[in-house]
Design an enzyme around this catalytic site. Structure first.
Site, PDB file in Angstrom:
ATOM      1  N   GLU A 108       0.906  -1.174  -0.015  1.00  0.00           N
ATOM      2  CA  GLU A 108      -0.098  -0.160  -0.171  1.00  0.00           C
ATOM      3  C   GLU A 108       0.957   1.267   0.062  1.00  0.00           C
ATOM      4  O   GLU A 108       1.531   1.548   0.980  1.00  0.00           O
ATOM      5  CB  GLU A 108      -0.724   0.017   1.209  1.00  0.00           C
ATOM      6  N   CYS A 159      -1.938   9.012   2.793  1.00  0.00           N
ATOM      7  CA  CYS A 159      -1.785   8.586   1.566  1.00  0.00           C
ATOM      8  C   CYS A 159      -2.766   9.052   0.814  1.00  0.00           C
ATOM      9  O   CYS A 159      -2.779   8.930  -0.353  1.00  0.00           O
ATOM     10  CB  CYS A 159      -1.186   7.167   1.534  1.00  0.00           C
TER      11      CYS A 159
HETATM   12  C1  UN1 Z   1      -2.794   6.238   5.150  1.00  0.00           C
HETATM   13  O1  UN1 Z   1      -2.598   7.211   4.967  1.00  0.00           O
HETATM   14  O2  UN1 Z   1      -1.692   5.240   4.925  1.00  0.00           O
HETATM   15  O3  UN1 Z   1      -8.721   6.833   4.196  1.00  0.00           O
HETATM   16  C2  UN1 Z   1      -3.964   5.526   5.366  1.00  0.00           C
HETATM   17  C3  UN1 Z   1      -8.006   7.453   5.049  1.00  0.00           C
HETATM   18  C4  UN1 Z   1      -7.551   6.538   6.353  1.00  0.00           C
HETATM   19  C5  UN1 Z   1      -6.399   5.543   6.146  1.00  0.00           C
HETATM   20  C6  UN1 Z   1      -5.117   6.270   5.459  1.00  0.00           C
HETATM   21  N1  UN1 Z   1      -8.626   5.711   6.646  1.00  0.00           N
HETATM   22  O4  UN1 Z   1      -7.643   8.507   4.946  1.00  0.00           O
END
Ligand code: UN1
Length: 513
Positions: free
Chosen positions: A265, A299
């Site tokens: 990921e 992310c």
């Molecule tokens: C991440 O930034 O690695 O959808 C995960 C989202 C959160 C998870 C982010 N539930 O922004």
């Protein structure tokens, strides 16, 4: 929140000024090199942490292998009960852990609490799932034969996680890995070691109470070296890695060389499309949270805004007004919308990106700056920026973990916006703001967004745990969290059983002896 109050929360988590970063269950092992954890909130040193040594790495993996032998024999719903108890322990510690996340990582307390809530949610999800690790049954072509498939645990699951979600991403992986019968070895970001140590202490208590082997949950602390060790270690059946594309490529290559399994990921370059058919007020709320929430360090952060030229001026006007309202400061003070970046390296990266964007021809709409004023308690505070840019600019094609939003106008039909949206190497999250069903359905169709997450009339970030989470292209293709992501943590076995007195061969082959 005062420093004394913060320290009280840390005390409740048994976090002190000197910690050991290697553990199997409640056994914390001494290490060699020391790393320090400073809070980006106020620059204070929180703790010195002993890193994992070569000997302690060996010990942890051996213990994990032994723990697996026992854990895999425990029925999945019983394993689910352990995860239920872990979820209960997290409910009790939600406030303390939320504060630690905010203090060590720098996200707002609300988001820190939200992150702990994601952990609780995935535990609940995993508990139910522990009774639903279903395989299929098939009809055999042979008489009095039965075929079915079942899922078995893999063994050791290595988890490499990033600083920006210092606890939730581990929980997504562990809650599923555990109910599936695996043991886990966690290598958290060395930027947020205390969040990991606190989680290890919480789960260790639950394991001890149930008289289960502590090494069902293991922890390593240190730099990239430990991620590499996990990636190259044949005993680690699956490596689940969350972080940069650069890190993911290195993990994927090493794991693939030994034909192991990886779940990746990685980076995102998420866009929101705003069409002339959007409800602008709704779009704006999703946009501002997506772009500045977690100081642009998710992310799933909205990094590109693809907006139709006919509404460009009105969006600029509303967006600049909204940005002018934003309050930046201690994330532990509820009135602030945005806290600091993780460290001064991230600040440098932010500043370099802004000057590079200008060099490449982007025009500031909201000029960002490093906030050096003494009212900011550390050197990690910056202000969010918006630049009018072109999607082809090298800087726009890259993921920068900072609150920088590139605004990219499009003309003509939605197909042009979709083409821009897809024209980046990454493929994590995307969204369209429109009340026109033809536009939204096209965006969701095979000719639409090429991302793992495609939303309509909500932002790019803040995914719920019930859906599979991950993305395509340079995002790595893995899926964590909900839906059937659990299948990545198990091996599938096909079983054919003959209950006849003959041995007919498949495909009608005759072989008489
Ligand atoms: C991440 O930034 O690695 O959808 C995960 C989202 C959160 C998870 C982010 N539930 O922004």
């Amino acid at each position: 929140m005062t420093t004394t109050e913060i320290l009280e929360h840390l005390h409740n988590l048994e976090i002190t000024s000197s910690e050991k970063g290697t553990a199997y269950g409640s056994q914390f092992l001494s290490g060699t090199d020391l790393i320090t954890s400073y809070s980006p909130v106020n620059g204070n040193l929180i703790s010195n942490i002993e890193c994992t040594s070569s000997e302690s790495y060996k010990k942890v993996i051996e213990k994990a292998e032994q723990a697996f032998v026992k854990w895999r024999t425990i029925p999945a719903p019983k394993r689910g009960d352990l995860v239920r108890q872990f979820g209960d322990a997290l409910r009790e510690k939600k406030q303390d852990l939320g504060v630690l996340v905010a203090y060590e990582m720098g996200k707002s307390l609300q988001e820190g609490l939200g992150e702990v809530q994601e952990m609780i949610d995935i535990c609940d999800f995993a508990v139910g799932l522990s009774r639903q690790l279903h395989g299929l049954t098939m009809h055999s072509e042979r008489p009095e034969h039965r075929m079915y498939e079942q899922y078995h645990p893999l063994g050791i699951v290595g988890i490499i996680s990033a600083f920006n979600f210092p606890v939730a991403v581990w929980a997504w992986n562990t809650a599923l890995a555990w109910i599936c019968g695996n043991v886990t070895v966690w290598k958290p970001s060395e930027k947020t070691p205390l969040c990991a140590i606190a989680c290890q202490k919480i789960i260790a208590q639950v394991l001890d109470k149930n008289q289960l082997p502590g090494a069902i949950s293991c922890l390593l602390t240190g730099g990239a070296k430990f991620g590499k060790l996990l990636a190259n270690d044949n005993r680690v059946a699956l490596v689940s890695a969350t972080g940069s594309t650069k890190m993911g490529k290195s993990v994927a290559t090493s794991v693939a060389a030994r034909l192991g399994k990886s779940l990746l990921e990685l980076g995102g370059n998420n866009a929101m499309i705003i069409t002339p058919n959007a409800n602008l007020q709704l779009a704006l709320t999703g946009l501002v949270f997506g772009a500045v929430g977690t100081a642009g360090q998710r992310c799933t952060t909205t990094r590109r805004l693809i907006v139709h030229e006919d509404i460009l001026n009105s969006v600029i006007e509303k967006l600049t007004a909204a940005y002018a309202q934003l309050k930046i400061g201690s994330p532990l003070d509820e009135k602030n919308h945005m806290g600091p970046l993780i460290d001064t390296d991230a600040v440098k990266n932010y500043a370099t990106t802004l000057s590079e964007a200008k060099k490449q021809g982007a025009t500031p709409i909201v000029e960002g700056e490093v906030l050096t004023n003494k009212t900011y308690a550390s050197d990690c505070y910056v202000s969010p920026a918006i630049y009018l840019a072109n999607n082809d600019m090298a800087i726009v094609q890259k993921e920068t973990f900072a609150p920088i939003l590139y605004m990219i106008p499009y003309s003509g039909s939605i197909t042009n916006a979709i083409a821009i949206q897809n024209n980046v190497p990454q493929g994590l999250s995307s969204t369209i703001m429109s009340e026109n069903i033809r536009e939204t359905e096209l965006f969701l169709s095979a000719q639409g967004s090429d991302c793992g997450i495609a939303n309509v009339n909500i932002g790019t970030s803040g995914a719920e745990i019930g859906g599979a989470f991950g993305g395509e292209k340079e995002t790595g293709g893995g899926r964590e969290s909900g839906s059937d992501a659990w299948k990545a943590y198990m091996r599938r076995q096909t079983n054919t059983i003959n209950y006849s007195t003959e041995l007919p061969l498949a495909q009608g082959i005759k072989f008489n002896i």
